[in-house]
Design a protein around this motif. Structure first.
Motif, PDB file in Angstrom:
ATOM      1  N   ASP A 264       0.816  -1.216   0.000  1.00 24.16           N
ATOM      2  CA  ASP A 264       0.000   0.000   0.000  1.00 24.16           C
ATOM      3  C   ASP A 264       0.855   1.275   0.000  1.00 24.16           C
ATOM      4  O   ASP A 264       2.053   1.233   0.258  1.00 24.16           O
ATOM      5  CB  ASP A 264      -0.900   0.025   1.245  1.00 24.16           C
ATOM      6  CG  ASP A 264      -2.086  -0.927   1.112  1.00 24.16           C
ATOM      7  OD1 ASP A 264      -2.069  -1.800   0.234  1.00 24.16           O
ATOM      8  OD2 ASP A 264      -3.035  -0.785   1.913  1.00 24.16           O
ATOM      9  N   ASP A 265       0.169   2.389  -0.249  1.00 20.41           N
ATOM     10  CA  ASP A 265       0.773   3.730  -0.227  1.00 20.41           C
ATOM     11  C   ASP A 265       1.943   3.832  -1.214  1.00 20.41           C
ATOM     12  O   ASP A 265       3.012   4.365  -0.903  1.00 20.41           O
ATOM     13  CB  ASP A 265       1.255   4.107   1.188  1.00 20.41           C
ATOM     14  CG  ASP A 265       0.139   4.037   2.222  1.00 20.41           C
ATOM     15  OD1 ASP A 265      -1.001   3.708   1.850  1.00 20.41           O
ATOM     16  OD2 ASP A 265       0.406   4.312   3.404  1.00 20.41           O
TER      17      ASP A 265
ATOM     18  N   HIS B 133      -6.154   3.042  -4.071  1.00 24.44           N
ATOM     19  CA  HIS B 133      -6.082   3.244  -2.617  1.00 24.44           C
ATOM     20  C   HIS B 133      -6.461   4.698  -2.279  1.00 24.44           C
ATOM     21  O   HIS B 133      -6.064   5.225  -1.253  1.00 24.44           O
ATOM     22  CB  HIS B 133      -4.665   2.913  -2.138  1.00 24.44           C
ATOM     23  CG  HIS B 133      -4.517   2.774  -0.652  1.00 24.44           C
ATOM     24  ND1 HIS B 133      -5.417   2.113   0.154  1.00 24.44           N
ATOM     25  CD2 HIS B 133      -3.529   3.205   0.206  1.00 24.44           C
ATOM     26  CE1 HIS B 133      -5.004   2.150   1.408  1.00 24.44           C
ATOM     27  NE2 HIS B 133      -3.871   2.825   1.473  1.00 24.44           N
TER      28      HIS B 133
ATOM     29  N   HIS C 169      -5.586   9.564   0.213  1.00 28.72           N
ATOM     30  CA  HIS C 169      -5.520   8.771   1.447  1.00 28.72           C
ATOM     31  C   HIS C 169      -6.332   9.375   2.583  1.00 28.72           C
ATOM     32  O   HIS C 169      -5.924   9.373   3.751  1.00 28.72           O
ATOM     33  CB  HIS C 169      -4.047   8.591   1.875  1.00 28.72           C
ATOM     34  CG  HIS C 169      -3.812   7.312   2.632  1.00 28.72           C
ATOM     35  ND1 HIS C 169      -3.991   7.209   3.997  1.00 28.72           N
ATOM     36  CD2 HIS C 169      -3.423   6.087   2.223  1.00 28.72           C
ATOM     37  CE1 HIS C 169      -3.701   5.964   4.381  1.00 28.72           C
ATOM     38  NE2 HIS C 169      -3.353   5.264   3.319  1.00 28.72           N
TER      39      HIS C 169
ATOM     40  N   HIS D  81       3.610  -2.040   3.242  1.00 26.02           N
ATOM     41  CA  HIS D  81       3.630  -0.677   2.711  1.00 26.02           C
ATOM     42  C   HIS D  81       4.954  -0.365   2.020  1.00 26.02           C
ATOM     43  O   HIS D  81       5.947  -1.057   2.225  1.00 26.02           O
ATOM     44  CB  HIS D  81       3.398   0.339   3.840  1.00 26.02           C
ATOM     45  CG  HIS D  81       2.025   0.291   4.432  1.00 26.02           C
ATOM     46  ND1 HIS D  81       1.661  -0.649   5.370  1.00 26.02           N
ATOM     47  CD2 HIS D  81       0.925   1.047   4.199  1.00 26.02           C
ATOM     48  CE1 HIS D  81       0.385  -0.464   5.707  1.00 26.02           C
ATOM     49  NE2 HIS D  81      -0.090   0.563   5.009  1.00 26.02           N
TER      50      HIS D  81
HETATM   51 ZN   LIG Z   1      -2.702   3.325   3.129  1.00 26.33          ZN
END
Ligand SMILES: [Zn+2]
Length: 301
Positions: free
Chosen positions: A109-110, A161, A165, A267
């Motif tokens: 993620d991210d 995603h 955020h 991440h």
């Molecule tokens: Zn995230």
């Protein structure tokens, strides 16, 4: 005297005829040899053509290798994978029919922040696929867009995603729509296709976001475990141990969350990047297969 001259002339003629004929014969022999060589070469080539690619001549190998250096990304990206899994309402990966159930899904993620491309290279070297859940605020520059494009071309799946955020439960519907749809538009602009998977920031959805994600043709998922965002595990060695065992005693998970179908959250972070190869190897040593996310059922399927 005259007789001698005639004899000499005849001798010269005979010698000349002999030499010429000898030359011809040599030429013919040489041509024959060439022909034989050509035939042998053809025979070899035919023979090689029937053999495995690996036994072809060096030159052919070189050509193939240089072709491979240019092509695997495309081949990987377009590779058709049979759909044999689906995501259940607990975000676990479940076999549809008789597919092996002892699998884990890797998600990053991210992305693509600082380490995503390096992480993709690490995974690629281990032949482990993953979903990279990306954010719009990491897709501002050409360099960031190029990183995303490369990750996609390497055969990884790109998930949505959200644009910035934000916690979707704390913003109005218009903002939720922008967070979700605008990012799918941006992803499509960069990689040429819309994402098929969605993960909300912090795993927090609203009824509206769930419906919208479905309408946008994306499978919604959270995860089953992940530790790299808890401060005690922001260390490669500790994270490695936690991810491979499934246990995070320092964040009140004294039992293992590693089980067939586990959906692993990681991440784009320094310590995760450092631990990634060992995490994959450790999970494989425990008998788990890293599932190819292209084998997971999407909305249209
Ligand atoms: Zn995230």
């Amino acid at each position: 005297m005259k007789m001698t001259r005639v004899l000499i002339s005849i001798l010269v003629l005979v010698i000349t005829v002999f030499i010429v004929s000898a030359c011809n014969s040599n030429n013919q022999e040489s041509e024959n040899n060439q022909e034989k060589e050509t035939n042998t070469e053809e025979a070899n080539n035919n023979h090689e053509a029937r053999e495995d690619e690996e036994t072809t001549e060096d030159q052919t190998m070189d050509e193939e290798q240089s072709n491979n250096e240019e092509k695997p990304q495309d081949e990987q990206a377009v590779k058709q994978v049979e759909v044999t899994y689906e995501i259940n309402d607990k975000s676990s990966v479940i076999p549809i029919d008789d597919a092996d159930e002892k699998v884990v899904l890797l998600t990053i993620d991210d992305a693509p922040d600082k380490y995503a491309l390096e992480m993709a290279n690490t995974l690629k070297a281990l032949d482990a696929n993953a979903i990279f859940f990306v954010n719009g605020h990491f897709l501002n520059t050409d360099e960031q867009k190029e990183a995303l494009k490369k990750i996609h071309e390497m055969g990884f799946l790109i998930g949505n995603h959200t644009m910035t955020h934000q916690n979707l439960t704390k913003v109005d519907e218009k903002t939720q729509r922008q967070e979700i749809v605008d990012l799918s538009d941006l992803i499509e602009e960069v990689i040429g296709e819309r994402p098929k998977f969605f993960r909300a920031p912090h795993g927090q959805n609203t009824n509206y976001s769930r419906e919208l994600v479905q309408k946008e043709g994306m499978v919604l998922m959270n995860w089953t475990y992940g530790y790299d965002y808890f401060s005690p595990y922001q260390d490669a060695e500790k994270l490695k141990k936690a991810m491979i065992s499934g246990e995070g005693p320092e964040v009140d998970v004294p039992y293992s969350l590693l089980k067939p179908g586990a959906n692993l959250l990681m991440h784009d972070r320094e310590w995760t990047n450092a631990a990634l190869a060992d995490i994959v190897t450790g999970l494989r040593d425990k008998g788990y297969t890293v599932v190819d996310p292209r084998a997971i059922k999407t909305i249209e399927q």
